[in-house]
Design a protein around this motif. Structure first.
Motif, PDB file in Angstrom:
ATOM      1  N   UNK A 216     -25.410 -25.898  24.811  1.00 25.24           N
ATOM      2  CA  UNK A 216     -25.025 -25.190  26.037  1.00 25.24           C
ATOM      3  C   UNK A 216     -25.952 -24.028  26.368  1.00 25.24           C
ATOM      4  N   UNK A 217     -27.041 -23.862  25.620  1.00 27.42           N
ATOM      5  CA  UNK A 217     -27.933 -22.734  25.886  1.00 27.42           C
ATOM      6  C   UNK A 217     -29.366 -23.114  25.560  1.00 27.42           C
ATOM      7  N   UNK A 218     -30.290 -22.518  26.290  1.00 31.25           N
ATOM      8  CA  UNK A 218     -31.701 -22.722  26.032  1.00 31.25           C
ATOM      9  C   UNK A 218     -32.215 -21.741  25.009  1.00 31.25           C
ATOM     10  N   UNK A 219     -33.492 -21.842  24.707  1.00 35.14           N
ATOM     11  CA  UNK A 219     -34.118 -20.910  23.786  1.00 35.14           C
ATOM     12  C   UNK A 219     -34.342 -19.569  24.455  1.00 35.14           C
ATOM     13  N   UNK A 220     -34.608 -18.563  23.644  1.00 36.83           N
ATOM     14  CA  UNK A 220     -34.978 -17.273  24.172  1.00 36.83           C
ATOM     15  C   UNK A 220     -36.383 -17.313  24.754  1.00 36.83           C
ATOM     16  N   UNK A 221     -36.850 -16.214  25.303  1.00 35.75           N
ATOM     17  CA  UNK A 221     -38.181 -16.203  25.916  1.00 35.75           C
ATOM     18  C   UNK A 221     -39.279 -16.385  24.876  1.00 35.75           C
ATOM     19  N   UNK A 222     -40.436 -16.898  25.289  1.00 38.11           N
ATOM     20  CA  UNK A 222     -41.564 -17.026  24.354  1.00 38.11           C
ATOM     21  C   UNK A 222     -42.148 -15.657  24.016  1.00 38.11           C
ATOM     22  N   UNK A 223     -42.780 -15.575  22.870  1.00 35.59           N
ATOM     23  CA  UNK A 223     -43.424 -14.336  22.415  1.00 35.59           C
ATOM     24  C   UNK A 223     -44.935 -14.532  22.452  1.00 35.59           C
ATOM     25  N   UNK A 224     -45.600 -13.591  23.065  1.00 36.44           N
ATOM     26  CA  UNK A 224     -47.040 -13.718  23.275  1.00 36.44           C
ATOM     27  C   UNK A 224     -47.772 -12.529  22.676  1.00 36.44           C
ATOM     28  N   UNK A 225     -48.853 -12.815  21.954  1.00 40.02           N
ATOM     29  CA  UNK A 225     -49.739 -11.800  21.402  1.00 40.02           C
ATOM     30  C   UNK A 225     -51.170 -12.196  21.770  1.00 40.02           C
ATOM     31  N   UNK A 226     -51.994 -11.208  22.087  1.00 40.34           N
ATOM     32  CA  UNK A 226     -53.356 -11.472  22.551  1.00 40.34           C
ATOM     33  C   UNK A 226     -54.116 -12.321  21.532  1.00 40.34           C
ATOM     34  N   UNK A 227     -54.715 -13.400  22.030  1.00 42.89           N
ATOM     35  CA  UNK A 227     -55.544 -14.241  21.188  1.00 42.89           C
ATOM     36  C   UNK A 227     -54.797 -15.159  20.240  1.00 42.89           C
ATOM     37  N   UNK A 228     -53.464 -15.245  20.367  1.00 45.84           N
ATOM     38  CA  UNK A 228     -52.672 -16.073  19.464  1.00 45.84           C
ATOM     39  C   UNK A 228     -51.788 -17.019  20.270  1.00 45.84           C
ATOM     40  N   UNK A 229     -51.333 -18.103  19.661  1.00 45.74           N
ATOM     41  CA  UNK A 229     -50.457 -19.030  20.376  1.00 45.74           C
ATOM     42  C   UNK A 229     -49.131 -18.371  20.759  1.00 45.74           C
ATOM     43  N   UNK A 230     -48.503 -18.924  21.793  1.00 49.39           N
ATOM     44  CA  UNK A 230     -47.147 -18.520  22.130  1.00 49.39           C
ATOM     45  C   UNK A 230     -46.200 -18.990  21.031  1.00 49.39           C
ATOM     46  N   UNK A 231     -45.195 -18.167  20.742  1.00 49.49           N
ATOM     47  CA  UNK A 231     -44.184 -18.523  19.738  1.00 49.49           C
ATOM     48  C   UNK A 231     -42.850 -18.681  20.445  1.00 49.49           C
ATOM     49  N   UNK A 232     -42.184 -19.806  20.235  1.00 54.15           N
ATOM     50  CA  UNK A 232     -40.848 -20.015  20.787  1.00 54.15           C
ATOM     51  C   UNK A 232     -39.886 -20.388  19.667  1.00 54.15           C
ATOM     52  N   UNK A 233     -38.599 -20.213  19.945  1.00 52.93           N
ATOM     53  CA  UNK A 233     -37.566 -20.618  18.986  1.00 52.93           C
ATOM     54  C   UNK A 233     -36.978 -19.494  18.179  1.00 52.93           C
ATOM     55  N   UNK A 234     -37.347 -18.226  18.466  1.00 54.50           N
ATOM     56  CA  UNK A 234     -36.721 -17.122  17.758  1.00 54.50           C
ATOM     57  C   UNK A 234     -35.217 -17.172  18.007  1.00 54.50           C
ATOM     58  N   UNK A 235     -34.446 -16.897  16.980  1.00 54.47           N
ATOM     59  CA  UNK A 235     -32.984 -17.013  16.972  1.00 54.47           C
ATOM     60  C   UNK A 235     -32.527 -18.469  16.950  1.00 54.47           C
ATOM     61  N   UNK A 236     -33.431 -19.355  16.560  1.00 54.22           N
ATOM     62  CA  UNK A 236     -33.079 -20.728  16.205  1.00 54.22           C
ATOM     63  C   UNK A 236     -33.769 -21.035  14.873  1.00 54.22           C
ATOM     64  N   UNK A 237     -33.542 -22.221  14.355  1.00 53.98           N
ATOM     65  CA  UNK A 237     -34.217 -22.622  13.122  1.00 53.98           C
ATOM     66  C   UNK A 237     -35.503 -23.389  13.410  1.00 53.98           C
ATOM     67  N   UNK A 238     -35.852 -23.509  14.695  1.00 53.97           N
ATOM     68  CA  UNK A 238     -36.990 -24.340  15.086  1.00 53.97           C
ATOM     69  C   UNK A 238     -38.063 -23.498  15.780  1.00 53.97           C
ATOM     70  N   UNK A 239     -39.054 -23.081  15.027  1.00 54.31           N
ATOM     71  CA  UNK A 239     -40.149 -22.272  15.559  1.00 54.31           C
ATOM     72  C   UNK A 239     -41.296 -23.198  15.950  1.00 54.31           C
ATOM     73  N   UNK A 240     -41.833 -22.976  17.156  1.00 55.18           N
ATOM     74  CA  UNK A 240     -42.946 -23.787  17.645  1.00 55.18           C
ATOM     75  C   UNK A 240     -44.067 -22.897  18.149  1.00 55.18           C
ATOM     76  N   UNK A 241     -45.294 -23.408  18.050  1.00 51.00           N
ATOM     77  CA  UNK A 241     -46.482 -22.692  18.521  1.00 51.00           C
ATOM     78  C   UNK A 241     -47.084 -23.485  19.679  1.00 51.00           C
ATOM     79  N   UNK A 242     -47.484 -22.765  20.743  1.00 55.10           N
ATOM     80  CA  UNK A 242     -47.968 -23.402  21.968  1.00 55.10           C
ATOM     81  C   UNK A 242     -49.294 -22.787  22.390  1.00 55.10           C
ATOM     82  N   UNK A 243     -50.130 -23.602  22.993  1.00 57.57           N
ATOM     83  CA  UNK A 243     -51.383 -23.111  23.566  1.00 57.57           C
ATOM     84  C   UNK A 243     -51.039 -22.326  24.835  1.00 57.57           C
ATOM     85  N   UNK A 244     -51.392 -21.039  24.861  1.00 62.33           N
ATOM     86  CA  UNK A 244     -51.008 -20.186  25.977  1.00 62.33           C
ATOM     87  C   UNK A 244     -51.758 -20.513  27.258  1.00 62.33           C
TER      88      UNK A 244
END
Length: 599
Positions: free
Chosen positions: A363-391
């Motif tokens: 019933x809910x989506x993930x939280x917002x992605x986390x971005x740091x300069x020069x690094x992949x986006x991180x999604x899945x905080x507050x879940x057990x599934x962390x993913x890295x994405x090309x920004x």
């Protein structure tokens, strides 16, 4: 059935007539019953063309004949949800989300029934009245909102709380409501019929939980680093004798159905007290959330840190049933054969007899992605599934597989080649970001690990947990270099000095502690009158200043050498809770992000 379909960057949203998304004027003179009471709806505050709330997707709704305002919404929450409530008859489930929306779901099939739009900030708590006709909701705003469950229309707003209404609970007879929230420990009691405040208290520390006594004349308040405080609702005063030891740190409490026993949970145990506050028995195992069976024979406790639900025999404290599955809340269905839980993303239904999860509704989506300069986006905080994405391209690079519970924090190594995650299973994990391979699992905490940080050379990690400990780790070794104890509450922020010779920790206590990283000795204990929970910590680039942002809306600067408070800055405007901040190059200014989504 007519459907209005809208395409937006986030989702495909459907507006269905009867879902309560369009708010119409209430009929004059019509009353709303609440447990025998008749409530007249307040006059509608909206004007033609106003948005339903600051969080509504439609911010400038075009005029529609016969409708004051309208919006569209996604089926799921836009981000995690925190509040959950089961209707008394077990047919409906209400959720309140960080998107400010309240959603009502069919408990049998997980179908969305209504979306209630009014909160302008996060909605943290939802509660059905004892007769199931009214839903009370609270959150980051200092108000409690009442809704007609059948129509989805607002009835009235309870005001004068003075801080966030993070937890809302009805009295057993449905005539009164208690709201608690705010870092100073506010609790307010309203008379529902008149919407007037009956009593208010300020306990000076955050209140985590409130439990009404079945007779409705007192309530148990679970307070950070304190025993359970008993609020006498006849006099409006706190009883002189609390329940539990002086330095207790109870997460929640629950009265037995007959009101003769109070169960109180901590990160390591559940204790049962008689009505006079005398301990009856102590049960090992986390009590993150508690629920009694209606007949009082079983006490159920959620152990998030081990991913289990434990059902105990209340009379003996013996384990009756162990159910796999971590949940942050617990409620028995009326049939007492099922339990309702949640993980901030899914509604979870467990069968007690079989000890299995039998249904799950996302019933809910993930939280917002986390971005740091020069690094992949991180999604899945507050879940057990962390993913890295090309920004740049939005392409999924890899998923980090191996977390057994919700991830509460993460930190990039200085060279960006490794990522450390910390979570609700009391572990810290180190990952190789190029391959997603799990490099190391660090075990030493006894409860949720809420913060993690790398040393400047990337050879060490520090982690802080709800067990009140800070641990220094050497990469490549499974054993802690130092386990630093003595913090007064849960540790939620840790930070290395620029040279990695010192570190600081802060959290739910009213102090910060600075340690020598090499010896593990305390260098300074930092405090200030009125100091409340810390939201974030950092050092200036030169290491000459230590900076903390706190829930009282202030930023404080200390000298890490002398321990002297150098300056205090009040941040004006908006809701007074600082969330994050950054120091631009040169140590000359601060950029702060507040809890009300402003800079």
């Amino acid at each position: 059935m007519t459907r209005i379909i809208a395409l937006c960057p986030l989702a495909l949203s459907l507006l269905l007539p009867g879902f309560g998304w369009a708010q119409k004027p209430a009929a004059k003179g019509k009353s709303k019953p609440v447990a025998g009471l008749a409530l007249s709806p307040e006059p509608l505050q909206l004007k033609l063309g106003d948005p339903l709330s600051a969080r509504a997707l439609v911010t400038k709704p075009p005029l529609v004949k016969g409708v004051v305002s309208w919006s569209i919404e996604t089926r799921r929450h836009r981000g995690v949800f925190a509040g959950i409530a089961l209707s008394p008859d077990g047919s409906l489930i209400a959720t309140g989300g960080n998107d400010g929306m309240v959603r009502i779901w069919d408990a049998a099939g997980g179908k969305l029934s209504k979306v209630l739009i009014a909160h302008s900030l996060h909605c943290y708590s939802v509660a059905f009245s004892p007769d199931g006709r009214i839903l009370a909701t609270g959150g980051y705003e200092p108000v409690v909102r009442l809704w007609d469950v059948k129509t989805g229309m607002p009835i009235r707003t309870l005001k004068e709380h003075g801080s966030s209404a993070a937890l809302v609970r009805w009295s057993p007879d449905g005539h009164q409501i208690i709201a608690v929230g705010g870092q100073s420990g506010y609790a307010t009691l309203w008379d529902v019929a008149t919407a007037k405040v009956m009593h208010k208290v300020d306990l000076g520390r955050p209140i985590r939980h409130v439990a009404w006594h079945p007779e409705g004349r007192k309530a148990a308040l679970s307070v950070v680093t304190q025993p359970v405080q008993v609020w006498n609702l006849d006099s409006g005063k706190i009883e002189p004798e609390p329940i539990g030891e002086a330095n207790s740190d109870f997460l929640c409490s629950a009265w037995s159905p007959d009101g003769k026993t109070l169960a109180a949970g901590t990160n390591t145990s559940v204790t049962l007290f008689d009505e006079a506050g005398k301990p009856l028995r102590k049960i090992d195992g986390q009590g993150y959330a508690l629920a009694w069976s209606t007949n009082g024979r079983h006490l159920t406790a959620s152990a998030v840190n081990s991913g289990k639900i434990n059902v105990y025999e209340a009379e003996t404290g013996k384990l009756f049933k162990e159910i796999p599955g971590g949940t942050y809340t617990l409620s028995y269905f009326p049939d007492e054969r099922r339990l309702l839980g949640e993980n901030h993303h899914d509604l979870l239904i467990f069968e007690v007899d079989s000890g299995k999860k039998i249904q799950s509704f996302n019933v809910a989506g993930n939280g917002p992605p986390w971005w740091f300069v020069g690094k992949p986006l991180v999604t899945g905080l507050l879940t057990a599934n962390i993913s890295l994405w090309d920004s740049a391209t939005g392409r999924l690079l890899r998923s980090l597989e191996g977390n057994t519970a919700v991830v509460a924090a993460f930190a990039w190594s200085p060279d960006g080649k490794q990522l450390a995650t910390a979570g609700y299973d009391a572990m810290v994990r180190v990952w190789e970001t190029a391959t997603g391979k799990l490099v190391q699992t660090l075990k030493g905490h006894k409860s949720i690990v809420a913060s993690v940080a790398w040393s400047a050379d990337g050879k060490q990690l520090i982690s802080g947990g709800h067990d009140k400990n800070v641990i220094i780790w050497e990469l490549g070794s499974d054993k802690p270099v130092h386990t630093l104890s003595g913090f007064p509450g849960a540790v939620v922020c840790v930070s290395w000095s620029p040279a990695s010779t010192g570190l600081v920790a802060g959290g739910s206590g009213n102090t910060l502690i600075v340690w020598n990283a090499k010896t593990g000795q305390v260098q300074h204990t930092l405090s200030d009158p009125g100091l409340q929970a810390v939201m974030s910590l950092t050092w200036s680039a030169g290491g000459k200043q230590l900076i903390g942002a706190f829930n009282d809306g202030r930023v404080r600067l200390w000298s890490p050498v002398s321990g002297k408070l150098l300056a205090t800055h009040d941040v004006v405007g908006g809701y007074p809770e600082l969330a994050k901040y950054s120091i631009p190059a040169g140590d000359a200014s601060l950029i702060m992000g507040k809890g009300n989504q402003t800079l």
